[in-house]
Write a protein that holds these residues in place. Sequence first.
Motif, PDB file in Angstrom:
ATOM      1  N   SER A  71       0.838  -1.198   0.000  1.00 21.74           N
ATOM      2  CA  SER A  71       0.000   0.000   0.000  1.00 21.74           C
ATOM      3  C   SER A  71       0.873   1.248   0.000  1.00 21.74           C
ATOM      4  CB  SER A  71      -0.911   0.010   1.233  1.00 21.74           C
ATOM      5  OG  SER A  71      -1.730   1.157   1.241  1.00 21.74           O
ATOM      6  N   VAL A  72       0.479   2.228  -0.802  1.00 22.28           N
ATOM      7  CA  VAL A  72       1.116   3.541  -0.767  1.00 22.28           C
ATOM      8  C   VAL A  72       0.031   4.596  -0.602  1.00 22.28           C
ATOM      9  CG1 VAL A  72       3.057   2.840  -2.225  1.00 22.28           C
ATOM     10  CG2 VAL A  72       1.054   3.892  -3.268  1.00 22.28           C
ATOM     11  N   VAL A  73       0.400   5.737  -0.105  1.00 18.31           N
ATOM     12  CA  VAL A  73      -0.575   6.782   0.177  1.00 18.31           C
ATOM     13  C   VAL A  73      -0.532   7.886  -0.873  1.00 18.31           C
ATOM     14  CG1 VAL A  73      -1.240   8.575   1.831  1.00 18.31           C
ATOM     15  CG2 VAL A  73      -0.500   6.328   2.646  1.00 18.31           C
ATOM     16  N   ASP A  74       0.653   8.210  -1.356  1.00 17.64           N
ATOM     17  CA  ASP A  74       0.855   9.447  -2.113  1.00 17.64           C
ATOM     18  C   ASP A  74       0.891   9.270  -3.620  1.00 17.64           C
ATOM     19  OD1 ASP A  74       1.119  11.061   0.285  1.00 17.64           O
ATOM     20  OD2 ASP A  74       2.980   9.965   0.574  1.00 17.64           O
ATOM     21  N   ALA A  75       0.092   8.371  -4.150  1.00 17.95           N
ATOM     22  CA  ALA A  75      -0.072   8.230  -5.601  1.00 17.95           C
ATOM     23  C   ALA A  75      -1.479   7.712  -5.861  1.00 17.95           C
ATOM     24  CB  ALA A  75       0.963   7.280  -6.187  1.00 17.95           C
ATOM     25  N   TYR A  76      -2.209   8.431  -6.682  1.00 17.46           N
ATOM     26  CA  TYR A  76      -3.592   8.053  -6.999  1.00 17.46           C
ATOM     27  C   TYR A  76      -3.744   7.885  -8.503  1.00 17.46           C
ATOM     28  CZ  TYR A  76      -5.501   8.758  -2.320  1.00 17.46           C
ATOM     29  OH  TYR A  76      -5.802   8.621  -0.974  1.00 17.46           O
ATOM     30  N   GLY A  77      -4.689   7.059  -8.869  1.00 16.47           N
ATOM     31  CA  GLY A  77      -4.943   6.845 -10.280  1.00 16.47           C
ATOM     32  C   GLY A  77      -6.345   6.327 -10.520  1.00 16.47           C
ATOM     33  N   GLY A  78      -6.707   6.269 -11.794  1.00 19.16           N
ATOM     34  CA  GLY A  78      -8.016   5.769 -12.160  1.00 19.16           C
ATOM     35  C   GLY A  78      -8.098   5.515 -13.648  1.00 19.16           C
ATOM     36  N   VAL A  79      -9.210   4.925 -14.047  1.00 20.69           N
ATOM     37  CA  VAL A  79      -9.481   4.610 -15.446  1.00 20.69           C
ATOM     38  C   VAL A  79     -10.912   5.084 -15.743  1.00 20.69           C
ATOM     39  CG1 VAL A  79      -9.766   2.781 -17.161  1.00 20.69           C
ATOM     40  CG2 VAL A  79      -7.942   2.625 -15.452  1.00 20.69           C
ATOM     41  N   GLY A  80     -11.081   5.901 -16.777  1.00 26.90           N
ATOM     42  CA  GLY A  80     -12.398   6.412 -17.125  1.00 26.90           C
ATOM     43  C   GLY A  80     -12.719   6.151 -18.593  1.00 26.90           C
TER      44      GLY A  80
END
Length: 269
Positions: free
Chosen positions: A257-266
């Motif tokens: 787990s990491v806290v400081d990287a976010y992502g997504g797919v749309g």
Amino acid sequence: MSDQDPQLAAAAEIRARIDTSKPHSARFWNYFVGGKDNYEVDREIGDHIKEIFPGLVDVARTSRQFLGRAVRHLAGEQGIRQFLDIGTGLPTADNTHEVAQSVAPDSRIVYVDNDPMVLAHARALLTSTPEGETAYIDADFYEPEAILKAAASTLDFSKPVALMILNTLGHVADYDQARALVARLMAGLPSGSYLVISDSTATSEGMIAASNAYNESGAVPYYVRSVEEIAGFFDGLELAEPGVVQVTEWRPESGVSVVDAYGGVGRKP
């Protein structure tokens, strides 16, 4: 004049454009993911930042793993066969074309970057399966229509395309401009296309301190944003589950787990 002379001249021109006096984001990131295509100046700032925020190494590696999971999802579950990867960075393991073509050998991938070192490595290493195709465009992210025009020689824009922008948008200082650039690229893609984004986020004091140290090193600045700002890039799109989340929580395959990287797919309706 031999047939190889133009190639040698092109290689010499590329080498002349590489600045080894200042850190560079692609080489810096390459160092963090265990690559060898970096210089002492990149390793020095990398080691300095690891002292400030050791977690950035995990951010780099898990962001790369997110790319693999997203591409496998799109190629394997959604039937996407075309990928436009902007801000390619230096080739390492599990590049977009390798992941996509391992699932669907007929996948077509266009990489886009404007860094001379990336260009040199891409031409040598970003090869393709016989059934598919891999191309590289030396182009500027600030000219999205030019990118789309050049990519059209490899990609069929009457069919869905996955637009990949990973760890790149932080180079655009103005958030509204960054959103506009993404929107202009998506506007050129047909319904059923996808947007994949991940980026470091200003979600801890350590990450903010690491970002500040990097920006003070003389490198081209990179700005970390809030989670809400990362989510804003997907406005108007249909987010795939579980939405915009920490990269390790997007269809996770391990307990890391990491806290400081976010992502997504749309998905574009």
